[in-house]
Design a protein around this motif. Sequence first.
Motif, PDB file in Angstrom:
ATOM      1  N   GLY A 164      55.592  38.980  -3.079  1.00  0.00           N
ATOM      2  CA  GLY A 164      54.736  37.893  -2.681  1.00  0.00           C
ATOM      3  C   GLY A 164      54.336  36.844  -3.720  1.00  0.00           C
ATOM      4  O   GLY A 164      54.587  37.410  -4.795  1.00  0.00           O
ATOM      5  N   ALA A 165      54.239  35.860  -3.272  1.00  0.00           N
ATOM      6  CA  ALA A 165      54.010  34.675  -4.258  1.00  0.00           C
ATOM      7  C   ALA A 165      52.873  33.789  -3.691  1.00  0.00           C
ATOM      8  O   ALA A 165      52.742  33.383  -2.462  1.00  0.00           O
ATOM      9  N   GLY A 166      51.778  33.378  -4.463  1.00  0.00           N
ATOM     10  CA  GLY A 166      50.860  32.683  -3.818  1.00  0.00           C
ATOM     11  C   GLY A 166      49.712  32.949  -4.046  1.00  0.00           C
ATOM     12  O   GLY A 166      48.664  32.105  -4.173  1.00  0.00           O
ATOM     13  N   GLY A 167      49.348  34.226  -3.862  1.00  0.00           N
ATOM     14  CA  GLY A 167      47.869  34.759  -3.875  1.00  0.00           C
ATOM     15  C   GLY A 167      47.411  34.949  -5.396  1.00  0.00           C
ATOM     16  O   GLY A 167      47.956  34.847  -6.193  1.00  0.00           O
ATOM     17  N   GLY A 168      45.989  35.251  -5.423  1.00  0.00           N
ATOM     18  CA  GLY A 168      45.443  35.197  -6.905  1.00  0.00           C
ATOM     19  C   GLY A 168      46.155  36.433  -7.458  1.00  0.00           C
ATOM     20  O   GLY A 168      46.569  36.326  -8.739  1.00  0.00           O
ATOM     21  N   PHE A 169      46.435  37.681  -6.935  1.00  0.00           N
ATOM     22  CA  PHE A 169      47.078  38.658  -7.601  1.00  0.00           C
ATOM     23  C   PHE A 169      48.676  38.121  -8.158  1.00  0.00           C
ATOM     24  O   PHE A 169      48.871  38.396  -9.302  1.00  0.00           O
ATOM     25  N   ALA A 170      49.361  37.981  -7.266  1.00  0.00           N
ATOM     26  CA  ALA A 170      50.745  37.344  -7.610  1.00  0.00           C
ATOM     27  C   ALA A 170      50.890  36.455  -8.699  1.00  0.00           C
ATOM     28  O   ALA A 170      51.489  36.251  -9.575  1.00  0.00           O
ATOM     29  N   THR A 171      49.908  35.165  -8.665  1.00  0.00           N
ATOM     30  CA  THR A 171      50.088  34.146  -9.781  1.00  0.00           C
ATOM     31  C   THR A 171      49.616  34.848 -10.856  1.00  0.00           C
ATOM     32  O   THR A 171      49.954  34.511 -11.999  1.00  0.00           O
ATOM     33  N   ALA A 172      48.441  35.559 -10.752  1.00  0.00           N
ATOM     34  CA  ALA A 172      48.112  36.381 -12.184  1.00  0.00           C
ATOM     35  C   ALA A 172      49.351  37.211 -12.747  1.00  0.00           C
ATOM     36  O   ALA A 172      49.381  37.110 -14.090  1.00  0.00           O
ATOM     37  N   TRP A 185      60.633  38.062 -11.533  1.00  0.00           N
ATOM     38  CA  TRP A 185      61.057  37.785 -10.210  1.00  0.00           C
ATOM     39  C   TRP A 185      60.236  37.962  -9.054  1.00  0.00           C
ATOM     40  O   TRP A 185      59.182  38.735  -9.303  1.00  0.00           O
ATOM     41  N   VAL A 186      60.051  36.905  -8.238  1.00  0.00           N
ATOM     42  CA  VAL A 186      59.161  37.215  -7.251  1.00  0.00           C
ATOM     43  C   VAL A 186      59.991  36.835  -5.724  1.00  0.00           C
ATOM     44  O   VAL A 186      61.155  36.557  -5.733  1.00  0.00           O
ATOM     45  N   THR A 187      59.071  37.538  -4.790  1.00  0.00           N
ATOM     46  CA  THR A 187      59.879  37.481  -3.429  1.00  0.00           C
ATOM     47  C   THR A 187      58.524  36.338  -2.613  1.00  0.00           C
ATOM     48  O   THR A 187      57.449  36.342  -3.125  1.00  0.00           O
ATOM     49  N   SER A 188      59.109  35.609  -1.567  1.00  0.00           N
ATOM     50  CA  SER A 188      58.111  34.923  -0.905  1.00  0.00           C
ATOM     51  C   SER A 188      58.786  34.693   0.402  1.00  0.00           C
ATOM     52  O   SER A 188      59.931  34.641   0.717  1.00  0.00           O
TER      53      SER A 188
END
Length: 323
Positions: A164-172, A185-188
């Motif tokens: 996941g990319a975009g939420g508070g946890f993911a951006t942190a 690496w990220v998924t979205s």
Amino acid sequence: MLAAYAVTADADDPLEALRVDQIEPPAVPDGWIEVSVRAAALNHHDVFSLRGVGLPADRLPMILGCDAAGVTSDGREVVVYPVVGDPLFGGDDETYDPRRSLLSERYPGTLAEAVRAPARNVVAKPAELSFAEAACLPTAWLTAYRALFTSADLRPGDTVLVQGAGGGFATAAVSLARAAGLRVWVTSRTPERAERAVALGAHAGFASGERLPDRVDAVLDSVGAATWSHSINSLRPGGRLVTVGTTSGPDLPNAELTKIFFRPLRVIGSTMGTRAEFERLLRFLVATGVRPVIDRTLPLADAADGFAAMIDGDLFGKIVLEP
């Protein structure tokens, strides 16, 4: 005082359970400190509370919110550490306390003009951080810090996948991991979010469920059912899956047990972090210059707009409310 609070539970329409209005200020228990809130941040925990998860009817109405930064009555600028433990718990790791809770579960939360917290939960705010930046840290950023460096035990040069990319946890997680020398690496679900995550510091972004070029040392998964199989399949032999949330639900269509024991993999539950880890997180941000991504800042009176954006997934980073 003005506050955003739950008056009921509504699993289908959590905004119907929300009120933003004047409420009688709670009393300050012995050994607790009142903090005048300058900024507070929203979390998925608040949406779960409105749905009735972990917040029974006999505790309503309940002021929502886990995260805040503000000023004490003697003028100290502070951040509120939200884990409230059992005074009789003798361990060093608050996350192992079976009777722990977060602010807004048993005790009124932070989405108000003032919050009360145990004295040990009031931590000095570094001067380098604004109130809005500091308010983003206690839940999502602390959870990411512990997941990366304690639970996953990652080291510079390791590769981590953030689901996941975009939420508070993911951006942190992306910001902290890149600053610590990890390959990230990220998924979205959308190319636009993946591109924003790469601009934030991720080395590459992939579509949800896409096969990766290599298997990774660890996966941080806050999504749950929708990404579980992909997380397991993305790990190298001996890799670690750190599960920190279930925003897509907890019921797995396939637990992938055969792969877990055959490869063999480690599945690690991780939640929040200790007060000591929170202090290390603050020092990490001061030393590296890393700062939270703030999607938007709203007046506390417009809290419903912030909740609507979080429920719809219309955000990148944290939503901050200012009383």
